[in-house]
Design an enzyme around this catalytic site. Structure first.
Site, short mmCIF file in Angstrom:
data_model
loop_
_atom_site.label_atom_id
_atom_site.label_comp_id
_atom_site.label_asym_id
_atom_site.label_seq_id
_atom_site.Cartn_x
_atom_site.Cartn_y
_atom_site.Cartn_z
N GLU A 90 0.81 -1.21 0.00
CA GLU A 90 0.00 0.00 0.00
C GLU A 90 0.85 1.27 0.00
O GLU A 90 0.40 2.32 -0.46
CB GLU A 90 -0.93 0.01 1.22
CG GLU A 90 -1.98 -1.09 1.24
CD GLU A 90 -3.03 -0.93 0.14
OE1 GLU A 90 -3.24 0.21 -0.31
OE2 GLU A 90 -3.62 -1.95 -0.25
N GLU A 100 -1.78 9.24 -0.18
CA GLU A 100 -1.97 9.06 -1.62
C GLU A 100 -1.57 10.31 -2.38
O GLU A 100 -1.88 11.43 -1.98
CB GLU A 100 -3.44 8.72 -1.88
CG GLU A 100 -3.77 8.30 -3.29
CD GLU A 100 -5.22 7.86 -3.43
OE1 GLU A 100 -5.62 7.57 -4.58
OE2 GLU A 100 -5.94 7.82 -2.42
#
Length: 277
Positions: free
Chosen positions: A101, A123
């Site tokens: 991730e 992100e």
């Protein structure tokens, strides 16, 4: 003639009580004797994440060993359930999933692509603000983005809301804290790992062998193992696809970490034949 009930004697009840206390004491002793910090010390942690503090990684110096260990203490079943091999395997699986991730690796990266976990803490260039405005239980706060943050890349307002409620922060009004506090960041990842969200089981229960497949799982060709954990985390995008690069990356991290922990990965590593939940 009515049956006569035979009640246990007081000595039998006392013996049962003592047995229960003994078993609970043994369980508690095992957790104390083999806490997560005993299964992964700082040297091993740094060997797993060889490049997390490189200047090339935006999260350098964020994901500290101390914060990880402190976070695990809020989830006493993590890394303490089952045999020592099972415990090590669960920790390896968790770290492998969060490494994918947050990966900064690439095919020809120094020390290989699976040495670059925990490189990012949020992100980059998200496609949306991850607000599901149909969810009235966990309503989005104006101007806030619920993009991926932290080791598990916690996303969507309903996950921020639930995680915040469970961990003691306002995930809807202050989602940024997941990228600003390394302790909270690790706690959100462990919260996601340990929490059942039906029809999905918890990742923890799957990896320690406590999850029993349902008829729906069997119909969807879901099998217990690391592949099911991937399905829990991102099955809608990654599972049911042959030779998916994202799934392979997760497996690559898991194989490397399992080797460093000295355990086998177990079967059912991918989810290419599984339907998502």
């Amino acid at each position: 003639m009515a049956a006569v009930l035979s009640l246990p004697s007081s000595s039998s009840v006392f013996f049962l009580f003592l047995t229960t206390i003994f078993l609970l004491s043994i369980s508690s002793w095992e957790v104390e004797a083999h806490p997560v910090s005993a299964l992964i010390n700082e040297k091993l942690y740094n060997n797993l994440f060889l490049h997390k503090d490189d200047t090339a990684c935006p999260a350098n110096n964020f994901y500290t060993y101390s914060s990880f260990i402190r976070a695990t203490k809020y989830f006493p079943r993590f890394g303490t359930t089952g045999s020592l091999a099972t415990r090590r395997r669960e920790i390896a699986a968790f770290l492998a999933q969060i490494s994918h991730e947050t990966t900064g690796g690439w095919a020809t990266a120094p020390d290989g692509p699976y040495s670059w976990g925990l490189c990012f803490k949020e992100e980059v260039n998200p496609g949306s603000n991850y607000c599901d405005d149909t969810n009235k239980e966990w309503p989005c706060y104006p101007g806030k983005s619920y993009k991926g943050r932290g080791p598990i890349q916690l996303s969507w307002n309903y996950n921020y809301g639930q995680a915040g409620k469970a961990l003691g922060f306002d995930g809807l009004k202050n989602p940024e804290v997941v990228a600003n506090s390394s302790l909270i960041a690790f706690k959100t990842a462990l919260w996601f790992w340990m929490t059942e969200q039906k029809p999905k089981p918890s990742c923890h229960d799957v990896m320690v062998g406590r999850y029993v497949l349902t008829q729906a799982d069997i119909a969807a060709n879901r099998t217990a193992g690391f592949g099911m954990v991937t399905n829990i985390i991102n099955g809608g995008l990654e599972c049911g696809i042959g030779n998916d690069a994202r799934v392979n990356d997760r497996i690559g991290y898991f194989k490397r970490y399992a080797s460093l922990f000295g355990v086998q990965t177990g079967p059912n590593l991918d989810c290419e034949n599984q339907k998502s939940f």
